[in-house]
Design a protein around this motif. Structure first.
Motif, mmCIF file in Angstrom:
data_model
loop_
_atom_site.group_PDB
_atom_site.id
_atom_site.type_symbol
_atom_site.label_atom_id
_atom_site.label_comp_id
_atom_site.label_asym_id
_atom_site.label_seq_id
_atom_site.Cartn_x
_atom_site.Cartn_y
_atom_site.Cartn_z
ATOM 1 N N ASN A 69 8.595 56.057 -2.301
ATOM 2 C CA ASN A 69 8.277 55.094 -3.361
ATOM 3 C C ASN A 69 9.329 54.000 -3.455
ATOM 4 O O ASN A 69 9.006 52.827 -3.632
ATOM 5 C CB ASN A 69 8.087 55.801 -4.707
ATOM 6 C CG ASN A 69 9.299 56.576 -5.149
ATOM 7 O OD1 ASN A 69 10.143 56.974 -4.339
ATOM 8 N ND2 ASN A 69 9.413 56.837 -6.432
ATOM 9 N N GLY A 100 1.078 54.418 -14.136
ATOM 10 C CA GLY A 100 -0.071 54.616 -13.266
ATOM 11 C C GLY A 100 -0.809 53.319 -12.989
ATOM 12 O O GLY A 100 -0.323 52.227 -13.254
ATOM 13 N N CYS A 101 -1.990 53.461 -12.452
ATOM 14 C CA CYS A 101 -2.807 52.298 -12.078
ATOM 15 C C CYS A 101 -3.402 51.600 -13.296
ATOM 16 O O CYS A 101 -3.971 50.515 -13.164
ATOM 17 C CB CYS A 101 -3.898 52.718 -11.099
ATOM 18 S SG CYS A 101 -3.221 53.213 -9.497
ATOM 19 N N ALA A 102 -3.251 52.183 -14.488
ATOM 20 C CA ALA A 102 -3.785 51.562 -15.706
ATOM 21 C C ALA A 102 -3.144 50.199 -15.968
ATOM 22 O O ALA A 102 -3.720 49.367 -16.644
ATOM 23 C CB ALA A 102 -3.572 52.483 -16.905
ATOM 24 N N ALA A 143 0.476 50.892 -5.528
ATOM 25 C CA ALA A 143 -0.976 51.010 -5.368
ATOM 26 C C ALA A 143 -1.659 49.663 -5.212
ATOM 27 O O ALA A 143 -2.648 49.537 -4.498
ATOM 28 C CB ALA A 143 -1.577 51.741 -6.575
ATOM 29 N N GLY A 144 -1.127 48.646 -5.883
ATOM 30 C CA GLY A 144 -1.824 47.370 -5.905
ATOM 31 C C GLY A 144 -1.190 46.249 -5.114
ATOM 32 O O GLY A 144 -1.697 45.124 -5.128
ATOM 33 N N THR A 185 -1.979 43.302 -15.655
ATOM 34 C CA THR A 185 -1.064 42.540 -14.797
ATOM 35 C C THR A 185 -1.825 41.458 -14.045
ATOM 36 O O THR A 185 -1.388 40.307 -13.974
ATOM 37 C CB THR A 185 -0.332 43.483 -13.821
ATOM 38 O OG1 THR A 185 0.376 44.470 -14.583
ATOM 39 C CG2 THR A 185 0.632 42.722 -12.941
ATOM 40 N N GLU A 235 3.732 51.576 -9.931
ATOM 41 C CA GLU A 235 2.386 51.681 -9.385
ATOM 42 C C GLU A 235 1.731 50.334 -9.120
ATOM 43 O O GLU A 235 0.908 50.213 -8.220
ATOM 44 C CB GLU A 235 1.505 52.526 -10.310
ATOM 45 C CG GLU A 235 1.928 53.982 -10.403
ATOM 46 C CD GLU A 235 3.075 54.229 -11.375
ATOM 47 O OE1 GLU A 235 3.548 55.376 -11.421
ATOM 48 O OE2 GLU A 235 3.511 53.302 -12.076
ATOM 49 N N THR A 236 2.095 49.326 -9.899
ATOM 50 C CA THR A 236 1.499 48.006 -9.684
ATOM 51 C C THR A 236 1.727 47.548 -8.251
ATOM 52 O O THR A 236 0.828 47.006 -7.614
ATOM 53 C CB THR A 236 2.062 46.988 -10.688
ATOM 54 O OG1 THR A 236 1.676 47.406 -11.993
ATOM 55 C CG2 THR A 236 1.544 45.588 -10.421
ATOM 56 N N LEU A 287 -2.642 47.893 -13.746
ATOM 57 C CA LEU A 287 -3.086 46.869 -12.801
ATOM 58 C C LEU A 287 -3.905 45.752 -13.455
ATOM 59 O O LEU A 287 -3.631 44.574 -13.231
ATOM 60 C CB LEU A 287 -3.877 47.498 -11.656
ATOM 61 C CG LEU A 287 -3.050 48.222 -10.596
ATOM 62 C CD1 LEU A 287 -3.947 49.003 -9.649
ATOM 63 C CD2 LEU A 287 -2.190 47.249 -9.831
ATOM 64 N N ASN A 323 6.991 49.013 -13.958
ATOM 65 C CA ASN A 323 6.339 50.216 -13.421
ATOM 66 C C ASN A 323 6.239 50.075 -11.913
ATOM 67 O O ASN A 323 6.302 48.975 -11.379
ATOM 68 C CB ASN A 323 4.970 50.466 -14.066
ATOM 69 C CG ASN A 323 3.872 49.590 -13.495
ATOM 70 O OD1 ASN A 323 4.106 48.623 -12.784
ATOM 71 N ND2 ASN A 323 2.648 49.924 -13.813
#
Length: 163
Positions: A151, A30-32, A57-58, A37, A53-54, A34, A51
């Motif tokens: 994705n 998940g975004c946790a 989402a980011g 990183t 999501e990095t 970010l 992962n």
């Protein structure tokens, strides 16, 4: 000396910024992932990304940071790592396309005709099935992104832009 034990978001960042590391493997779901990183990127470390999501989402924030701090990111997991490995030695501009395949998803056992019929007759069933992965409970959005391979496309795009 007794090792220090760290936990939670502060612990993740402490590990990602620990002195002496050249490469940081980030695989927090998940975004946790970010924040640790980003902090490792600020130190110019190579990020071995495990992962999705990095980047999903980011990506718009992460990619400029990589350039700004002279950090590198390499894929360490899944299809994006396979693509990365296949492209080693390929000259810039020589890649025409990347073809991603999949093992299935919520509709893997349906023919196109069966799916069209079911959608016409029972759209609620199709919507419910689209958000249910046959093997994992990933939540509705990730399941749909996975089934449509959205994705994978986003991951590959970000890595092809940075590799």
């Amino acid at each position: 000396a007794v090792p220090e034990i760290v936990a939670g978001p502060e612990g993740q960042t402490a590990v990602a910024t620990a002195p002496g590391a050249d490469t940081v493997v980030t695989g927090v779901v998940g975004c946790a992932g970010l924040l640790p990183t980003v902090e490792a990127i600020k130190l110019g470390r190579t990020i071995a990304l495990a992962n999705k999501e990095t980047l999903i989402a980011g990506g718009p924030a992460i990619l400029p940071l990589l350039k700004k701090h002279g950090a590198k990111m390499t894929p360490a997991d899944s299809e994006h790592s396979a693509i990365f490995q296949c492209l080693q030695g390929v000259p810039p501009g020589a890649l025409r396309r990347v073809i991603l395949t999949a093992s299935g998803g919520a509709f893997r056992d349906f023919s196109a005709a069966e799916l069209r019929k079911l959608n016409a007759e029972q759209p609620d069933v199709v919507r419910a099935k689209a958000t249910t992965h046959p093997n994992w409970d990933m939540g509705a959005k990730i399941t749909v992104d996975s089934a449509t391979m959205m994705n994978k496309g986003l991951e590959a795009r970000h890595f092809l832009d940075t590799s």
